[in-house]
Enzyme design. Sequence first.
Site, PDB file in Angstrom:
ATOM      1  N   ASP A   1     -53.866-119.485  36.283  1.00 46.68           N
ATOM      2  CA  ASP A   1     -52.747-119.841  37.154  1.00 46.68           C
ATOM      3  C   ASP A   1     -51.803-118.689  37.460  1.00 46.68           C
ATOM      4  O   ASP A   1     -50.733-118.897  38.032  1.00 46.68           O
ATOM      5  CB  ASP A   1     -51.947-120.987  36.537  1.00 46.68           C
ATOM      6  CG  ASP A   1     -51.200-120.559  35.280  1.00 46.68           C
ATOM      7  OD1 ASP A   1     -51.577-119.518  34.700  1.00 46.68           O
ATOM      8  OD2 ASP A   1     -50.254-121.252  34.887  1.00 46.68           O
TER       9      ASP A   1
ATOM     10  N   ASN B   1     -49.755-117.157  35.675  1.00 46.95           N
ATOM     11  CA  ASN B   1     -48.463-117.293  34.995  1.00 46.95           C
ATOM     12  C   ASN B   1     -47.462-118.187  35.739  1.00 46.95           C
ATOM     13  O   ASN B   1     -46.263-118.058  35.577  1.00 46.95           O
ATOM     14  CB  ASN B   1     -47.841-115.919  34.771  1.00 46.95           C
ATOM     15  CG  ASN B   1     -46.887-115.919  33.584  1.00 46.95           C
ATOM     16  OD1 ASN B   1     -46.894-116.833  32.779  1.00 46.95           O
ATOM     17  ND2 ASN B   1     -46.074-114.889  33.491  1.00 46.95           N
TER      18      ASN B   1
ATOM     19  N   LEU C   1     -54.979-122.903  20.422  1.00 44.99           N
ATOM     20  CA  LEU C   1     -54.624-121.488  20.502  1.00 44.99           C
ATOM     21  C   LEU C   1     -53.576-121.261  21.591  1.00 44.99           C
ATOM     22  O   LEU C   1     -53.772-121.647  22.742  1.00 44.99           O
ATOM     23  CB  LEU C   1     -55.861-120.644  20.785  1.00 44.99           C
ATOM     24  CG  LEU C   1     -56.918-120.641  19.678  1.00 44.99           C
ATOM     25  CD1 LEU C   1     -58.107-119.805  20.096  1.00 44.99           C
ATOM     26  CD2 LEU C   1     -56.338-120.130  18.383  1.00 44.99           C
TER      27      LEU C   1
END
Length: 407
Positions: free
Chosen positions: A269, A271, A245
């Site tokens: 994280d 991004n 996914l």
Amino acid sequence: MEEEGRPRKLPKLDHDEAQDSEPRMTGALEHNGDNEQSVESGNGANGPESTQQTDDGVPKISKREMKRMRRREQWEGQRDLRRAKRKEKGIARKEKRRAALEQAKEDGTLEELKKSYERTHKRFRKSTLLPLTLVIDCGYDELMLEKERISLGSQITRSYSDNSRSAYRSHLVFSSFNKQLKERFDTKLNKHYLNWKGVRILSNDFAQVAEMAKEWMVVPAGGRFEGVFADKTDATPEDGEVIYLSSDSPNTLTELKPFSTYIIGGLVDKNRHKGICHKHAVEKGIKTAKLPIGDYIQMASRQVLATNHVVEIMLKWLELGDWGKAFLAVIPQRKGGTLKKTAGEQSEDAEEVDEIAEEDDNAEEDEEQALAQAQQITDEAIEENQQALDEAMEEAPVEGDKAGEAN
């Protein structure tokens, strides 16, 4: 003016980063090769942070770090108080349940109410295992800060609890569970996961686990064709798919199929490491797809879906067979998600969306709550097993009785 004397023209910045309307799945982020290596400070902010020193050479603590240390001390000092509050809430819930049972007895609705109060372990035994596997890929351990690993730990703990309580449950696997995350569970969390039932915790990576899943999903032991799979009894293991996914994928997931394995990136994280999960899936030749959130839910801005929310959405689809209802069950309207009138048609009353991912400052509190929920499931299983054993002992004939019957 001479050419050397002219100021250099600054390069034009690229502002083509379009904001799509879909929430982002944890670990399924856009890939940007120019930004792969970002310098991080110890507090998780991007960019280097200069270290100042006092006159005697001792490192000077910043105001931000002092606030963080005070919050940590306050958190540790209130641990017993939080435990006492959870105990009080538990007692209050039991009293409320007892009063509700008494009222139901008078109203003649006792049996119906008892079903709603069934313990998780009983629901687990009554729930239906389907021939489908959900994998949480924990292979990004070294990319996370400690507070992010704490958040991920609570997310996978909640995923275990959600699967245990689901009416239709899947084979659940935590892959690449062999680094710092495992060390935290083994030490700080006292190997709590070793008591979990109905879950596989493996050191193998997601690609290896996907191959292994083909064997344990074989029916009848691997699951039954019920619920959304009731009309798919002609499906064979060869029809199954392996899908990672990722909201970067050009493909959209329309349904969940029997004998299939769906992999969810276990990465918190903020991004920083863009597109890494999608990249790893492509490198291993595994298909990718994104959840069809944009087809059913109008969101005001791009947001992050925590790992456990992705798991919960998929479990809800297995129960309801409807993506729109599954999304709303996990992303309710108060969070800003609004069901579209039709696929592709936007609702006019969409609200600002609160980010679903846990806040850093609440990471340890969320972890405690998730572990308490998982511990409740374990305690219920132990208590029920002991009760069954006691009943069996009471029903078993005594040695003296046997001798009397023989005479």
